[in-house]
Write a protein that holds these residues in place. Structure first.
Motif, mmCIF file in Angstrom:
data_model
loop_
_atom_site.group_PDB
_atom_site.id
_atom_site.type_symbol
_atom_site.label_atom_id
_atom_site.label_comp_id
_atom_site.label_asym_id
_atom_site.label_seq_id
_atom_site.Cartn_x
_atom_site.Cartn_y
_atom_site.Cartn_z
ATOM 1 N N UNK A 382 0.782 -1.235 0.000
ATOM 2 C CA UNK A 382 0.000 0.000 0.000
ATOM 3 C C UNK A 382 0.810 1.281 0.000
ATOM 4 N N UNK A 383 2.040 1.248 -0.534
ATOM 5 C CA UNK A 383 2.879 2.445 -0.567
ATOM 6 C C UNK A 383 3.545 2.568 -1.929
ATOM 7 N N UNK A 384 3.408 3.725 -2.555
ATOM 8 C CA UNK A 384 4.081 4.010 -3.820
ATOM 9 C C UNK A 384 5.405 4.675 -3.504
ATOM 10 N N UNK A 385 6.484 4.031 -3.924
ATOM 11 C CA UNK A 385 7.843 4.431 -3.557
ATOM 12 C C UNK A 385 8.710 4.390 -4.811
ATOM 13 N N UNK A 386 9.691 5.284 -4.884
ATOM 14 C CA UNK A 386 10.577 5.364 -6.042
ATOM 15 C C UNK A 386 12.029 5.156 -5.632
ATOM 16 N N UNK A 387 12.805 4.628 -6.564
ATOM 17 C CA UNK A 387 14.253 4.541 -6.367
ATOM 18 C C UNK A 387 14.942 5.452 -7.374
ATOM 19 N N UNK A 388 16.246 5.650 -7.194
ATOM 20 C CA UNK A 388 17.037 6.441 -8.136
ATOM 21 C C UNK A 388 18.504 6.164 -7.837
ATOM 22 N N UNK A 389 19.392 6.963 -8.407
ATOM 23 C CA UNK A 389 20.814 6.819 -8.147
ATOM 24 C C UNK A 389 21.552 6.193 -9.312
ATOM 25 N N UNK A 390 22.751 6.685 -9.573
ATOM 26 C CA UNK A 390 23.586 6.114 -10.631
ATOM 27 C C UNK A 390 23.809 4.634 -10.384
ATOM 28 N N UNK A 391 23.908 4.250 -9.116
ATOM 29 C CA UNK A 391 24.108 2.846 -8.757
ATOM 30 C C UNK A 391 22.808 2.131 -8.382
ATOM 31 N N UNK A 392 21.671 2.804 -8.597
ATOM 32 C CA UNK A 392 20.340 2.213 -8.359
ATOM 33 C C UNK A 392 20.168 1.721 -6.933
ATOM 34 N N UNK A 393 20.714 2.456 -5.964
ATOM 35 C CA UNK A 393 20.617 2.033 -4.565
ATOM 36 C C UNK A 393 20.081 3.130 -3.652
ATOM 37 N N UNK A 394 19.335 4.062 -4.220
ATOM 38 C CA UNK A 394 18.792 5.173 -3.438
ATOM 39 C C UNK A 394 17.267 5.117 -3.483
ATOM 40 N N UNK A 395 16.652 5.195 -2.316
ATOM 41 C CA UNK A 395 15.207 5.369 -2.222
ATOM 42 C C UNK A 395 14.941 6.862 -2.108
ATOM 43 N N UNK A 396 14.089 7.380 -2.986
ATOM 44 C CA UNK A 396 13.771 8.816 -2.927
ATOM 45 C C UNK A 396 12.325 9.004 -2.485
ATOM 46 N N UNK A 397 12.122 9.994 -1.675
ATOM 47 C CA UNK A 397 10.803 10.307 -1.139
ATOM 48 C C UNK A 397 10.384 11.668 -1.677
ATOM 49 N N UNK A 398 9.278 11.675 -2.412
ATOM 50 C CA UNK A 398 8.750 12.907 -3.002
ATOM 51 C C UNK A 398 7.254 13.010 -2.712
ATOM 52 N N UNK A 399 6.864 13.086 -1.456
ATOM 53 C CA UNK A 399 5.432 13.130 -1.141
ATOM 54 C C UNK A 399 4.824 14.465 -1.568
ATOM 55 N N UNK A 400 3.526 14.500 -1.805
ATOM 56 C CA UNK A 400 2.883 15.801 -1.975
ATOM 57 C C UNK A 400 3.182 16.688 -0.764
#
Length: 424
Positions: A382-400
């Motif tokens: 029940x949570x929409x979450x995104x990742x990022x990072x050149x090494x694909x090991x970062x969780x990013x949080x961009x809530x409203x």
């Protein structure tokens, strides 16, 4: 129909290069909650990748767009423009960094804004070279892929890219790249690869987005500004992900205490309606000839009225202040998790742009599989979450920026629970 059935239909007709995070098919959304076609609710920590800063379905945006629909949906602003096209430009040139006279152009996507910023810089300087930074992301068109400093998945298999694009290392304290090293590399480019008199523009994100949410140090940004002034180079700040109150100020470059020559904007500008902009010093913006800039859908009337509503909401609901409150709460909770979970190597937060980097606590190696698994596990819970990072090991949080406290707590509890299963 179920989510899985819709996913099966999608895979038959949509090219696999246009993937999706999870088989979650949205039916409705309100503030920080997305409801799928099966009636399941999801806490949204993505905001459409920093687009719905004002929350999903804000009533003031809906009202403005509905009223515009009763009048017309499109005339093409380059054929018969409309008052909202001018009004939004007037407000944005006032809000954009710097006290100089500024002008704007409107486009449709962030990549278009970046492409046109390069066109404007080249027209102004009569030069061709462009310098960007490793780890930066500027879009998926050919020019923008060339500028982007991250290969997978954005550049792999799509070359060749335009020439006259050069990359320097971006300062990154966590990964041992100092401001001095980055500036030295810039000067080395000037000495060994392209003379500064042939460089039209230097472009960077005040906070790298897809690259991993690494902020530009203030002193570094000011030195880059000085270099541009010294050599007559146009400085472009890509604020497509950082703009519109996301970082606690209207634009992140304000916190660096610099004035870009050009600023690119998109994402949060209109609460989900497609529009982008390039705004900059009037003498630079006016370098392009009439007809050289624009687009059929550029500055859509629906998006313009939505953009005006977004600016009102940001002011009336104090969303810059709210971004700092939201980000502060995320940071506090993530630091509590970090004390129990050694794999959380670093936490970065500026406004409501927050990142958690996952590394092996012994070797320091990026935990790529765990990051991917966390995103998938979150979606199932029940949570929409995104990742990022050149090494694909970062969780990013961009809530409203309008997210409520209960949603923050519930969402971060899901993160904690699932991450404990994966790495502890």
């Amino acid at each position: 129909m179920s989510n899985i059935e819709w996913q099966q239909r999608k895979e038959k007709v949509i090219a696999r290069g246009m993937g999706n995070l999870a088989p979650i098919y949205a039916k409705s959304a309100s503030n920080a909650t997305v409801t799928d076609v099966e009636g399941n609710d999801y806490i949204d920590f993505a905001a459409g990748i920093a687009v719905t800063n004002t929350g999903h379905s804000h009533p003031k945006i809906i009202e403005a767009v509905k009223a515009q629909l009763d009048n017309f949906s499109h005339t093409c602003a380059m054929v018969t423009p409309y008052p909202s096209f001018v009004e939004l430009a007037e407000k944005l040139v006032d809000l954009a960094p710097g006290n100089e006279e500024k002008k704007a152009i409107f486009l449709t996507t962030g990549a278009e804004a970046v492409e046109n910023s390069i066109k404007v810089a080249r027209a102004h300087t009569k030069r061709s070279g462009v310098i960007a930074f490793k780890g930066g992301f500027h879009g998926r068109t050919n020019m923008c892929m060339g500028l982007t400093g991250k290969v997978a998945p954005y550049k792999a298999g799509f070359g060749p890219f335009p020439n006259e694009i050069y990359h320097a290392p971006f300062p990154n304290q966590y990964h041992g790249i100092s401001s001095a090293q980055s500036l030295s590399a810039l000067n080395d480019l000037f000495a060994s690869t392209i003379e500064p008199s042939r460089v039209a523009a230097i472009i960077f994100e005040p906070i790298q987005g897809e690259g991993g949410f690494y902020p530009a140090p203030k002193e570094w940004a000011q030195q880059v500004r000085n270099l541009c002034d010294q050599h007559g180079i146009v400085l472009i700040c890509d604020e497509i992900q950082t703009g519109f109150a996301r970082t606690g100020t209207m634009f992140a470059s304000e916190q660096l205490e610099i004035t870009p020559d050009l600023t690119t904007m998109a994402k949060g500008i209109a609460g989900g309606f497609p529009i982008s902009a390039v705004i900059g010093k009037a003498e630079v913006m006016d370098a392009a000839n009439p007809g050289g800039l624009g687009g059929t859908y550029a500055g859509s009337p629906l998006a313009c009225v939505a953009g005006l509503a977004v600016l009102d909401i940001i002011e009336q609901e104090s969303l810059c202040r709210r971004a700092n409150e939201v980000g502060g709460e995320f940071k506090r909770r993530l630091e509590q998790m970090q004390s129990d979970i050694a794999a959380i190597g670093d936490i970065r937060q500026i406004g409501a742009m927050i990142a958690m980097e996952l590394n092996d606590p012994v070797t320091g190696a990026p935990l790529v599989d765990a990051t991917k698994s966390l995103v998938q596990a979150a979606a199932k819970n029940g949570l929409i979450l995104l990742s990022c990072g050149v090494n694909a090991n970062v969780i990013r949080f961009l809530p409203p920026l309008t997210i409520d406290q209960e949603s923050i707590s519930q969402g971060l509890q899901i993160v904690n629970n699932e991450l404990q299963k994966l790495v502890v």
